[in-house]
Design a protein around this motif. Structure first.
Motif: not given
Length: 402
Positions: A114-124, A305-312
């Motif tokens: 979760g942390i890795s993908v969020a970082t790659l997507l530019g999220e916290h 947050l929708g798309w980033s959250l869904l991808i994770i």
């Protein structure tokens, strides 16, 4: 925008009524029972949807006084700790040990992914944590507890994201567990035969919950124990933050103190605390606390947050299914019991222990053979023992990435 403000008593009254509504919906709609959707989610999330509509179409926004939410949350985690018997780790044998270590490993994997993908997507990074073990293996209780901690560290909408992720996980875990087991059984041409598990059955009997007649005096004693662990947990958390600069949420401190008390009490029998009395307090505190958290969701915050959250969440789901098929099945014995346990693993790895039990029940009903091993091991691990590692791992991530 017209703001409707509810004081603490009205907020608590509304939460209680919504909880009762959720219980009624559970009874009336079979699908909710099949997916193991908790009553607080049905009532509280339903009100959150109503609040979203009121804000969008009528310009009305609700503000709640959630003063009782934190005490109820701390009390719930204290009751969780009072059920955390470390003696089970010694008595459970290989099957329990393998499954439990796998669950601990899953918590670390979910956090890392979760942390890795969020970082790659530019999220916290903490957004990824909210879509990791916090909401998936941790479920709604952990999501509602850790979300505000992440928001305090600057992650806007963290609580809403965590509870939305927990909802996704609850549904995904309920839908995917049984099909995974059926795939394993058909693909490997598994003989439909359950192992004899005398040692585990002895363990289950020895750890059978204790019961006593619920009286005012008994509840007073149990509430007093819970309050003592709450106060000790608050003291521990405050000192960790002040002297060591370590974020230890108060409910985590209370849970640790309660675990210590439970295991000291097992050795010296200092006080009798019947499990059914603890469960009454636990169910009440969790029900109202979680309903409050759900009804206060600001769903409009999900837009960013929708798309980033869904991808994770999709990646988390794929990861646990692959882990169950290619790793867990072999580690657990490559047999019918292993397949049933994999259904449970997917259930509470994405959702909660009731999901695991429902998934395993569906598999056993399909093949007409009951897996005693699965129905002993999965609930023992999923109820409390997972949190011994999962909660500290989440706390460590909050400190590092916050």
């Amino acid at each position: 925008m017209t703001v409707v403000t509810l004081d603490v008593m009205t907020t608590t009254m509304l939460a209680s009524l919504l909880l009762m509504l959720g219980i009624g919906l559970q009874r009336m709609v079979p699908l909710f029972n099949q997916l193991c959707v908790p009553a607080p989610v049905l009532g509280g999330f339903g009100f959150a949807l109503f609040a979203l509509g009121a804000r969008s179409f009528a310009g009305v926004e609700f503000k709640f006084d959630m003063a009782l939410q934190t005490p109820l949350m701390i009390a719930f985690f204290a009751t969780v700790g009072l059920g955390g018997s470390l003696a089970l780790l010694k008595k459970g044998g290989k099957a329990l040990g393998v499954y439990l270590v796998a669950c601990w490993g899953l918590a670390l994997l979910q956090n890392g992914l979760g942390i890795s993908v969020a970082t790659l997507l530019g999220e916290h990074p903490l957004l990824g944590l909210m879509a990791g073990a916090v909401s998936l293996e941790g479920g709604f209780g952990a999501a509602a507890a850790f979300g505000p901690e992440a928001e305090a560290l600057g992650v806007i909408g963290a609580t809403t994201a965590a509870l939305a992720a927990a909802t996704f996980g609850m549904v995904a875990g309920g839908l995917l567990g049984a099909p995974v087991a059926r795939l394993l059984i058909s693909r490997h041409k598994i003989e439909i035969h359950a192992e004899q598990v005398h040692e585990l059955e002895v363990l289950q009997q020895s750890e059978r919950p204790t019961h006593a007649t619920i009286t005012g005096a008994l509840l007073l004693k149990v509430v007093s124990v819970v309050l003592c662990t709450m106060v000790a947990g608050l003291w521990l958390s405050a000192n960790m933050r002040e002297h060591l600069d370590i974020i230890l949420p108060s409910y985590v401190g209370a849970m640790f103190i309660a675990i210590i008390l439970r295991n000291i009490n097992e050795q010296f029998s200092l006080v009798t605390i019947p499990d059914n009395a603890i469960n009454v307090i636990s169910d009440l505190c969790l029900g109202i606390f979680l309903t409050m958290a759900m009804m206060g969701l600001q769903l409009w915050q999900l837009a960013d947050l929708g798309w980033s959250l869904l991808i994770i969440l999709v990646l988390q789901t794929v990861a646990i299914v692959l882990l169950a098929i290619f790793v867990m099945f072999r580690l657990l014995g490559h047999n019918y019991d292993a397949a049933v346990l994999c259904a449970g693993f997917v259930g509470h790895g994405l959702g909660a222990t009731p999901n695991a039990v429902a998934n395993m029940g569906a598999v056993c009903d399909r093949y007409k053979v009951f897996s005693h091993k699965a129905f002993i091991v999965a609930p023992l691990c999923g109820a409390v023992l997972i949190d011994i590692v999962a909660i500290p791992a989440i706390t460590w991530c909050l400190n590092v990435f916050g």
